[in-house]
Design a protein around this motif. Structure first.
Motif, PDB file in Angstrom:
ATOM      1  N   VAL A 226       0.865  -1.183   0.000  1.00 50.36           N
ATOM      2  CA  VAL A 226       0.000   0.000   0.000  1.00 50.36           C
ATOM      3  C   VAL A 226       0.900   1.229   0.000  1.00 50.36           C
ATOM      4  N   ASP A 227       0.660   2.139  -0.945  1.00 51.37           N
ATOM      5  CA  ASP A 227       1.468   3.354  -1.055  1.00 51.37           C
ATOM      6  C   ASP A 227       0.793   4.561  -0.418  1.00 51.37           C
ATOM      7  N   ALA A 228      -0.513   4.677  -0.582  1.00 51.82           N
ATOM      8  CA  ALA A 228      -1.239   5.852  -0.079  1.00 51.82           C
ATOM      9  C   ALA A 228      -2.710   5.528  -0.020  1.00 51.82           C
ATOM     10  N   MET A 229      -3.491   6.380   0.667  1.00 48.76           N
ATOM     11  CA  MET A 229      -4.944   6.200   0.691  1.00 48.76           C
ATOM     12  C   MET A 229      -5.610   7.510   1.090  1.00 48.76           C
ATOM     13  N   ALA A 230      -6.895   7.631   0.763  1.00 51.83           N
ATOM     14  CA  ALA A 230      -7.685   8.804   1.126  1.00 51.83           C
ATOM     15  C   ALA A 230      -9.142   8.381   1.218  1.00 51.83           C
ATOM     16  N   ALA A 231      -9.846   8.891   2.239  1.00 50.74           N
ATOM     17  CA  ALA A 231     -11.257   8.554   2.432  1.00 50.74           C
ATOM     18  C   ALA A 231     -12.129   9.684   1.931  1.00 50.74           C
ATOM     19  N   SER A 232     -13.324   9.334   1.464  1.00 50.99           N
ATOM     20  CA  SER A 232     -14.297  10.358   1.106  1.00 50.99           C
ATOM     21  C   SER A 232     -14.770  11.061   2.369  1.00 50.99           C
ATOM     22  N   LEU A 233     -15.299  12.267   2.209  1.00 49.34           N
ATOM     23  CA  LEU A 233     -15.698  13.062   3.375  1.00 49.34           C
ATOM     24  C   LEU A 233     -16.771  12.361   4.198  1.00 49.34           C
ATOM     25  N   ASN A 234     -17.669  11.618   3.533  1.00 47.64           N
ATOM     26  CA  ASN A 234     -18.718  10.920   4.275  1.00 47.64           C
ATOM     27  C   ASN A 234     -18.229   9.608   4.897  1.00 47.64           C
ATOM     28  N   GLY A 235     -16.978   9.235   4.611  1.00 45.60           N
ATOM     29  CA  GLY A 235     -16.386   8.054   5.232  1.00 45.60           C
ATOM     30  C   GLY A 235     -16.848   6.727   4.690  1.00 45.60           C
ATOM     31  N   ARG A 236     -17.660   6.725   3.659  1.00 46.13           N
ATOM     32  CA  ARG A 236     -18.184   5.454   3.148  1.00 46.13           C
ATOM     33  C   ARG A 236     -17.245   4.777   2.149  1.00 46.13           C
ATOM     34  N   LYS A 237     -16.362   5.558   1.534  1.00 48.65           N
ATOM     35  CA  LYS A 237     -15.440   4.999   0.545  1.00 48.65           C
ATOM     36  C   LYS A 237     -14.003   5.328   0.940  1.00 48.65           C
ATOM     37  N   LEU A 238     -13.145   4.343   0.754  1.00 50.60           N
ATOM     38  CA  LEU A 238     -11.710   4.534   0.959  1.00 50.60           C
ATOM     39  C   LEU A 238     -11.014   4.181  -0.351  1.00 50.60           C
ATOM     40  N   PHE A 239     -10.154   5.070  -0.817  1.00 50.49           N
ATOM     41  CA  PHE A 239      -9.442   4.837  -2.066  1.00 50.49           C
ATOM     42  C   PHE A 239      -7.959   4.622  -1.755  1.00 50.49           C
ATOM     43  N   VAL A 240      -7.471   3.466  -2.182  1.00 45.16           N
ATOM     44  CA  VAL A 240      -6.142   2.995  -1.803  1.00 45.16           C
ATOM     45  C   VAL A 240      -5.269   2.878  -3.047  1.00 45.16           C
ATOM     46  N   VAL A 241      -4.060   3.421  -2.973  1.00 47.28           N
ATOM     47  CA  VAL A 241      -3.055   3.202  -4.011  1.00 47.28           C
ATOM     48  C   VAL A 241      -2.203   2.033  -3.552  1.00 47.28           C
ATOM     49  N   GLY A 242      -2.282   0.923  -4.266  1.00 46.51           N
ATOM     50  CA  GLY A 242      -1.550  -0.253  -3.829  1.00 46.51           C
ATOM     51  C   GLY A 242      -1.580  -1.368  -4.854  1.00 46.51           C
TER      52      GLY A 242
END
Length: 589
Positions: free
Chosen positions: A322-338
């Motif tokens: 896993v290199d990086a990640m960021a969550a949407s403001l509502n917390g329902r989605k997490l986007f992962v670079v990996g």
């Protein structure tokens, strides 16, 4: 005559003699080449590693998590893309080309709280609407000026420049953006975050600082004490910070409540390994995500999902990275670079906090192959001449020290040592080093410290030392040693081989400033062959004349000019061409 030939070919000894003669020598000029078996699936491996869609930084989801903006290696450069996850439509909205400035990065920044706008920076700071339409460009302080950015509300944001100053931008009329204020306060650029429309915070030293934009007062919001703060995130839904601290033994993640004025330390999260970069998912439902790695394997990172109901966290990407990640403001989605397994490059993955489903939404490779695997370097440190320096060894996968097979060796001295998008975004990242190792070679890269020209005059010294050391390895073929150099480094490669061309099977010159003296090379019994790879805009006349002169002197010269490129190659098309050319040069005679 026919009967004699028939008898000769029917004789097994005669056939063996003929095959042996062809297998031993192929004459080209004055050099003899030994026929060697080309690695199986060489083309697949070189394409899988060469045509990489490297991801730069974090993906930036809109508040609902149904769109992401991100920066990725494009066909012809480095692109800023917008992906609509509902329709699958992907739009290229900006592209940095090889002919553009060399060192300016392409960075994508967060969305406004209402999801109407987002921003990215290249030479300037550009604001776009939700469909990717450009609404305006703003000059930024200094060279490649944006270090971090956060939105205050739907119509204003602040950014910290690389110089450490805070700049406030607002919309003064529909879709028109202006600089509202510049403050020379030496703000920290780490995790610039909005707490309210008037208050932002950041990490600097071992503190989280808050800053009131109205009163111009800074305040220490949280002090790490004996534990060094590594990073933090803030969730407006839970009014909590997740702070990663490095203490004795292992990192820990602190939950810190914030009531608008004071911080209250809550129970820490129990990660199973060294953790960093935590995100709160699904608001107050108590789902947390963070990146982990084992103490003995810092290069192998994975994702843990921890819920308040589960006793142990769920591990994802455990066989990859896993290199990086960021969550949407509502917390329902997490986007992962990996990478989910051992594929050469990372992709962007969408994790749904409600269902626990994981999907790849942006692939990192154009040519996936089961024969192409990620190869990590083994870092080494040595003292030479009273000074320490680092070098990095990429070894062939499945290396068997007891096997009779011997591997080629490729050596160079450069600042850029690993497959790292940050280096690719600037100049000459050796994306090809793990590719050549994957195909069956040892690749050794000396790491010069500091700026580009720092200690470049020691190029020959470093390379000679590495050459001598690596040949102690019995699995390396001393007759197949290659040198590589880039740009200004080629001057020092040329000096080295002009003095002694005998040890080298081949020379790889990437965007060369200088090429070896052909007369000096021709004095060797077996002159090294030469590969030149350069941008078309650097001109081909010089290399064409050099190739013709090489033919007259019995030196084999191959060259590739990559269309649309200048001195720095960017884009999957030309980098893929270079990777394939290098693989053939090393493994095919």
């Amino acid at each position: 005559m026919y009967q004699k030939l028939k008898r000769w070919f029917s004789n097994p000894v005669g056939i063996a003699s003929l095959l042996a003669a062809f297998a031993i020598l192929l004459v080209c000029g004055r050099r003899c080449y030994v026929l060697r078996q080309t690695p199986a699936h060489l083309t697949e491996i070189s394409r899988a590693h060469g045509y990489l869609g490297l991801i730069y930084g974090e993906p930036r989801p809109n508040p609902d998590g149904n769109r992401i903006a991100f920066s990725q290696m494009s066909e012809d450069g480095i692109g800023v893309f917008l992906l609509d996850l509902t329709s699958g439509k992907r739009t290229l909205i900006h592209e940095k080309m090889s002919t553009d400035d060399w060192f300016r990065t392409v960075d994508v920044w967060p969305w406004s709280p209402g999801g109407e706008y987002f921003a990215y920076s290249h030479t300037n700071l550009i604001v776009c609407d939700a469909g990717g339409k450009e609404l305006g460009q703003l000059p930024v302080e200094g060279f490649n000026g944006v270090a971090s950015l956060t939105w205050l509300d739907d119509h204003s944001f602040v950014y910290v420049s690389k110089a450490g100053n805070l700049h406030q931008i607002r919309m003064d009329r529909p879709d028109h953006w202006i600089v509202a204020d510049n403050r020379r306060i030496r703000a920290g650029a780490e995790q610039l975050t909005t707490l309210s429309p008037d208050i932002v915070c950041w990490q600097k030293a071992n503190c989280i600082w808050s800053f009131n934009l109205k009163s111009n007062l800074a305040n220490v919001l949280f002090y790490g004490g004996t534990n060094r703060i590594e990073d933090f995130t803030y969730s407006p839904e839970t009014s909590e910070f997740l702070v990663t601290c490095a203490g004795t033994g292992a990192n820990r993640i602190l939950r810190i409540g914030f009531n608008g004025n004071d911080c209250i330390i809550l129970e820490p999260l129990q990660a199973s390994a060294i953790a960093h970069r935590a995100e709160s998912l699904n608001g107050k439902n108590g789902i947390f995500a963070y990146i982990c790695h084992a103490p003995e394997q810092p290069e192998n990172s994975y994702l843990e999902i921890l819920t308040s109901k589960a006793k142990t966290p769920v591990k994802l990407f455990e066989q990859g990275k896993v290199d990086a990640m960021a969550a949407s403001l509502n917390g329902r989605k997490l986007f992962v670079v990996g990478a989910i397994s051992n594929e050469p490059a990372s992709s962007i993955w969408e994790y749904d906090a409600d269902s626990g489903k994981l999907d790849c939404v942006v692939p990192g490779q154009d040519y996936p192959s089961s024969y192409a695997s990620r190869v990590s370097s083994r870092p080494m440190t040595i003292s030479l001449g009273g000074r320490k320096f680092n070098y990095h060894i990429f070894e062939p996968p499945g290396l068997n020290p007891d096997a009779h097979h011997k591997y080629p060796l490729i050596i160079g001295d450069t600042l850029f040592k690993t497959l790292d998008p940050a280096y690719q975004n600037r100049v000459h990242g050796p994306y090809w080093a793990p590719m050549l190792a994957n195909a069956g070679a040892f690749v050794v890269i000396v790491e010069r410290p500091g700026a580009w020209l720092n200690e470049i005059d020691r190029w020959q010294e470093y390379v000679r030392w590495i050459h001598e050391k690596m040949l102690r390895n019995p699995t390396i073929d001393p007759d197949r040693v290659y040198l590589f150099a880039t740009s200004a480094e080629t001057t020092y490669l040329a000096r080295l081989v002009d003095e002694d061309p005998k040890p080298w099977k081949g020379l790889i010159l990437l965007n060369p400033g200088q090429m070896p003296n052909l007369e000096a090379l021709s004095k060797a019994e077996f002159p090294p062959k030469i590969l030149v790879s350069q941008g078309a805009l650097e001109g081909t006349n010089r290399v064409q004349k050099y190739q013709l002169a090489g033919m007259k002197r019995g030196v084999r010269v191959e060259y590739y000019t990559h269309e649309g490129s200048a001195h720095i190659l960017l884009g999957k098309k030309v980098l893929g061409e270079r990777a394939e050319a290098m693989a053939k040069f090393v493994f095919e005679d």
